[in-house]
Design an enzyme around this catalytic site. Structure first.
Site, PDB file in Angstrom:
ATOM      1  N   GLU A   1       0.876  -1.230  14.018  1.00  0.00           N
ATOM      2  CA  GLU A   1      -0.014  -0.351  13.252  1.00  0.00           C
ATOM      3  C   GLU A   1      -1.391  -0.361  13.897  1.00  0.00           C
ATOM      4  O   GLU A   1      -1.885  -1.424  14.283  1.00  0.00           O
ATOM      5  CB  GLU A   1      -0.167  -0.817  11.786  1.00  0.00           C
ATOM      6  CG  GLU A   1       1.056  -0.632  10.931  1.00  0.00           C
ATOM      7  CD  GLU A   1       0.844  -1.071   9.479  1.00  0.00           C
ATOM      8  OE1 GLU A   1      -0.300  -1.093   9.005  1.00  0.00           O
ATOM      9  OE2 GLU A   1       1.854  -1.401   8.826  1.00  0.00           O
TER      10      GLU A   1
ATOM     11  N   TYR B   1      -6.538  -3.107  12.952  1.00  0.00           N
ATOM     12  CA  TYR B   1      -7.400  -1.997  12.536  1.00  0.00           C
ATOM     13  C   TYR B   1      -8.827  -2.160  13.043  1.00  0.00           C
ATOM     14  O   TYR B   1      -9.778  -1.948  12.298  1.00  0.00           O
ATOM     15  CB  TYR B   1      -7.332  -1.856  11.012  1.00  0.00           C
ATOM     16  CG  TYR B   1      -6.006  -1.271  10.573  1.00  0.00           C
ATOM     17  CD1 TYR B   1      -5.800   0.106  10.632  1.00  0.00           C
ATOM     18  CD2 TYR B   1      -4.961  -2.074  10.162  1.00  0.00           C
ATOM     19  CE1 TYR B   1      -4.585   0.659  10.272  1.00  0.00           C
ATOM     20  CE2 TYR B   1      -3.736  -1.529   9.798  1.00  0.00           C
ATOM     21  CZ  TYR B   1      -3.564  -0.163   9.858  1.00  0.00           C
ATOM     22  OH  TYR B   1      -2.347   0.390   9.502  1.00  0.00           O
TER      23      TYR B   1
ATOM     24  N   GLU C   1       3.310  -8.125   7.304  1.00  0.00           N
ATOM     25  CA  GLU C   1       2.024  -8.728   6.953  1.00  0.00           C
ATOM     26  C   GLU C   1       2.086  -9.754   5.828  1.00  0.00           C
ATOM     27  O   GLU C   1       1.274  -9.716   4.898  1.00  0.00           O
ATOM     28  CB  GLU C   1       1.007  -7.639   6.593  1.00  0.00           C
ATOM     29  CG  GLU C   1       0.653  -6.749   7.758  1.00  0.00           C
ATOM     30  CD  GLU C   1      -0.605  -5.926   7.518  1.00  0.00           C
ATOM     31  OE1 GLU C   1      -1.027  -5.779   6.357  1.00  0.00           O
ATOM     32  OE2 GLU C   1      -1.171  -5.426   8.500  1.00  0.00           O
TER      33      GLU C   1
ATOM     34  N   ASP D   1       0.815  -1.210   0.000  1.00  0.00           N
ATOM     35  CA  ASP D   1       0.000   0.000   0.000  1.00  0.00           C
ATOM     36  C   ASP D   1       0.853   1.267   0.000  1.00  0.00           C
ATOM     37  O   ASP D   1       0.658   2.149   0.821  1.00  0.00           O
ATOM     38  CB  ASP D   1      -0.901  -0.061   1.250  1.00  0.00           C
ATOM     39  CG  ASP D   1      -1.873   1.086   1.338  1.00  0.00           C
ATOM     40  OD1 ASP D   1      -2.352   1.545   0.288  1.00  0.00           O
ATOM     41  OD2 ASP D   1      -2.141   1.535   2.467  1.00  0.00           O
TER      42      ASP D   1
HETATM   43  C1  GCB Z   1      -1.451  -2.328   6.712  1.00  0.00           C
HETATM   44  C2  GCB Z   1      -0.157  -2.246   5.992  1.00  0.00           C
HETATM   45  C3  GCB Z   1       0.181  -0.817   5.566  1.00  0.00           C
HETATM   46  C4  GCB Z   1      -1.060  -0.145   5.019  1.00  0.00           C
HETATM   47  C5  GCB Z   1      -2.094  -0.100   6.113  1.00  0.00           C
HETATM   48  C6  GCB Z   1      -3.389   0.555   5.660  1.00  0.00           C
HETATM   49  O1  GCB Z   1      -1.731  -3.233   7.421  1.00  0.00           O
HETATM   50  O2  GCB Z   1       0.899  -2.794   6.724  1.00  0.00           O
HETATM   51  O3  GCB Z   1       1.189  -0.865   4.608  1.00  0.00           O
HETATM   52  O4  GCB Z   1      -0.793   1.130   4.527  1.00  0.00           O
HETATM   53  O5  GCB Z   1      -2.403  -1.385   6.542  1.00  0.00           O
HETATM   54  O6  GCB Z   1      -3.542   1.746   5.830  1.00  0.00           O
HETATM   55  O7  GCB Z   1      -4.231  -0.154   5.108  1.00  0.00           O
END
Ligand code: GCB
Length: 594
Positions: free
Chosen positions: A506, A471, A416, A162
């Site tokens: 994250e 997330y 990931e 991403d």
């Molecule tokens: C993740 C990735 C990261 C993305 C992020 C997102 O898990 O490690 O590279 O930018 O999510 O914002 O979706």
């Protein structure tokens, strides 16, 4: 690999600035020997920078294939009789370099340095032409992986990570001189005993020479330049009474001055040394024997216009923002950062989780957001033995570059990847071994994806600690923060059963700066604050959590997609480095809690 430097016996000449540049969409340049003449139809291109956004041309922005860079350089006349080396901080993702008509080096991998001894191809006092072919294509055998799809509109690079596939000469280019018999490498390991404040440090060193044999002597100088220990021979251990430790927040560095002397020649190389220890004990992460809690971000080398091009202004500003917000650490998500950034972290006591470019090794899932089609991740046709070889090389080369850096406390060998299958277990087990062999002194981990939760992940068993990206409240249970909190609590409790420290590498959600609402509404500044607050409460309730790296430090560019509004907007700062509301929340939490 040593970082080039000026010493009594070594000189540097920067090749940064404007180079001539052109694309080669038909791949004709090598056959037509474009390196043998001034580049035809070329335009100016600044180095370091990504080439993608310098010219407002969609064809260059999304270009796929080889590009050519060329410039001349006058070799300093004082370098007669010296060894001359041409060095690139990186070339993304592969490069072949010519000096005059001679190919001097080829390198694959977009985020690590490489160099060539060009002594035989240049003459002190005269000009030499340097031509570099840079290829920005990703394949199943590159790290990170990708594939090129032929469409009616031309080739398109697809990948499963991403961030935008910026390319070019992203980091400084140098010509440097050394004596023929020279220090080629040094490995330093540090320790200390006694009580904090009155302790004796140890600095083990192991110097590698090249070009011949020499007498090696070392002196350790403190920050005032006083010699505090010295030794003879290419390897040994120095003792430092009342050692001044390298600490988070205080990047105290000694100079290990290495002298290699033959009958006629001498080489001097100065290795920066921070004396500190790193250890995992139960669920604690200890730096110098003290529990350390990671506060900071996953970041990106990403800026307006210059893309991933290095520059001092952006680098120092980003570190000042980290200081402003109270961060003590960051992860080099998702590739090794420039050596300038790593030097700065060493010198200012910023703690680093150092990551390889192994990102997007999860082909089954990321299709929706990242645009790549779903495929089997580990197979003969996709990520295979050759990819694993390349991955091993990236791990070794990263450690070779950064092994002496006190700021680096963890190696992250991937972000990931698929990790719930037998194939992933087979792929990763030997890679952990590679990292441990290359550096027995630091913890090794990888960053786990939400799709392989506690109990299903088959790779975390090889890691010294748990690093997870979660997330809740965004990709999972968006807008449902209360329920999200419960799920997060439950998952953290499960991971805690592993008895290892947990870092949340994250968490967060996309937020458009300036978008506000009084009801829970995704993409608003209020929602980002609420989500991050909720997540912090869960971290505080779990003893095994030893760190939080919000995603991301700043907004950054990605491929175009329905889930991305001119890039990823999960930054605490905008891409132009203005704070969102969440930045103030983080600052309060991170600074007040000491
Ligand atoms: C993740 C990735 C990261 C993305 C992020 C997102 O898990 O490690 O590279 O930018 O999510 O914002 O979706």
């Amino acid at each position: 690999m040593l970082r080039p430097q000026e010493t009594l016996t070594r000189e540097l000449k920067s090749l940064d600035g404007l180079w001539r540049f052109r694309t080669d969409p038909d791949g004709r340049g090598r056959d037509e020997r474009w390196f043998a003449a001034p580049l035809a139809d070329a335009r100016d291109m600044p180095v370091p920078s990504s080439f993608n956004e310098i010219v407002p041309d969609p064809a260059l922005y999304d270009y796929v294939g080889e590009v050519w860079y060329q410039r001349t350089v006058r070799v300093p006349r004082g370098w007669a009789g010296q060894r001359v080396v041409l060095r690139f901080g990186s070339a993304t993702h592969a490069a072949t370099v010519y000096v005059g008509e001679v190919e001097v080096v080829s390198h694959v991998g977009g985020y690590l340095p490489f160099e060539a001894d060009v002594t035989a191809h240049v003459t002190a006092g005269e000009e030499a032409t340097v031509t570099v072919v840079v290829d920005n294509r990703l394949s199943w055998q590159t790290i990170p992986p990708g594939y090129v799809e032929e469409t009616e509109a031309g080739p398109r690079q697809r990948y499963y990570h991403d961030f935008f596939n910026y390319a070019g000469l992203h980091r400084p280019v140098l010509l440097y001189s050394t004596p023929h018999v020279h220090v080629a490498d040094v490995t330093v390991t540090t320790g200390w005993e006694g009580s904090a404040g009155r302790s004796t440090g140890t600095v083990g060193y192991d110097v590698q020479l090249a070009g011949g044999d020499a007498q090696v002597g070392v002196e350790l100088r403190d920050a005032e330049g006083e010699v505090v220990a010295s030794g003879d021979g290419a390897s040994g251990e120095l003792r430092v009474e009342d050692v001044h430790l390298w600490q988070p927040g205080e990047g105290y560095l000694y100079d290990l001055v290495i002298t290699a002397t033959t009958g006629e020649e001498q080489d001097v190389y100065v290795q920066k040394v921070g004396v500190r220890t790193v250890e995992i004990r139960g669920t604690q992460f200890l730096i110098n024997g003290e529990p350390f809690y990671f506060k900071g971000f996953g970041m990106h080398e990403d800026h307006l216009v210059r893309g991933k091009g290095y520059d001092d202004v952006s680098m120092v500003h980003d570190f000042e923002l980290l200081r402003w917000i109270g961060a003590n650490s960051f992860r080099t998500s998702h590739y090794p950062y420039s050596e300038e950034i790593m030097d700065y972290a060493d010198a200012h006591g910023v703690v680093v989780i150092d990551e390889t470019p192994a990102v997007g090794q999860n082909l089954g899932v990321s299709g929706g957001i990242m645009g790549g089609a779903s495929r089997t991740t580990f197979s003969e046709e996709t990520i295979n033995d050759e990819s694993q070889e390349a991955h091993a090389r990236e791990i070794r080369d990263l450690i070779a570059r950064d092994k002496n850096r006190p700021s680096v406390v963890i190696w992250s060998i991937a972000n990931e990847p698929e990790s719930h299958t037998e194939e992933s277990e087979r792929y990763f087990e030997p890679l952990f071994q590679v990292a441990r062999e290359a550096d027995p002194t630091r913890p090794v981990g990888f960053v786990n994806v939400m799709l392989a939760p506690a109990g299903e992940c088959r790779v975390t068993q090889f890691a010294d600690l748990v690093m997870i990206n979660r997330y809740y409240g965004w990709y999972v249970l968006p807008g449902e923060l209360e329920v999200a909190r419960n799920r997060l609590d439950e998952e953290l409790a499960l991971w805690a059963e592993d008895g290892k420290p947990i870092i949340i590498t994250e968490y967060g959600g996309d937020t458009v700066a300036g978008l506000h609402a009084l009801t829970p509404s995704l993409w608003t500044e209020e929602y980002q604050v609420d989500l991050v607050n909720m997540t912090h409460e869960a971290f505080d309730a779990c003893e095994a959590v030893v760190g939080e790296h919000m995603w991301n430090f700043a907004d950054f560019q990605t491929v175009a997609g329905f889930a991305r509004a001119d890039g990823n907007k999960k930054g605490a700062f905008t891409r132009g480095r203005r704070p969102k509301a969440v930045a103030h929340l983080l600052r309060k939490r991170w600074r007040e809690e000491g």
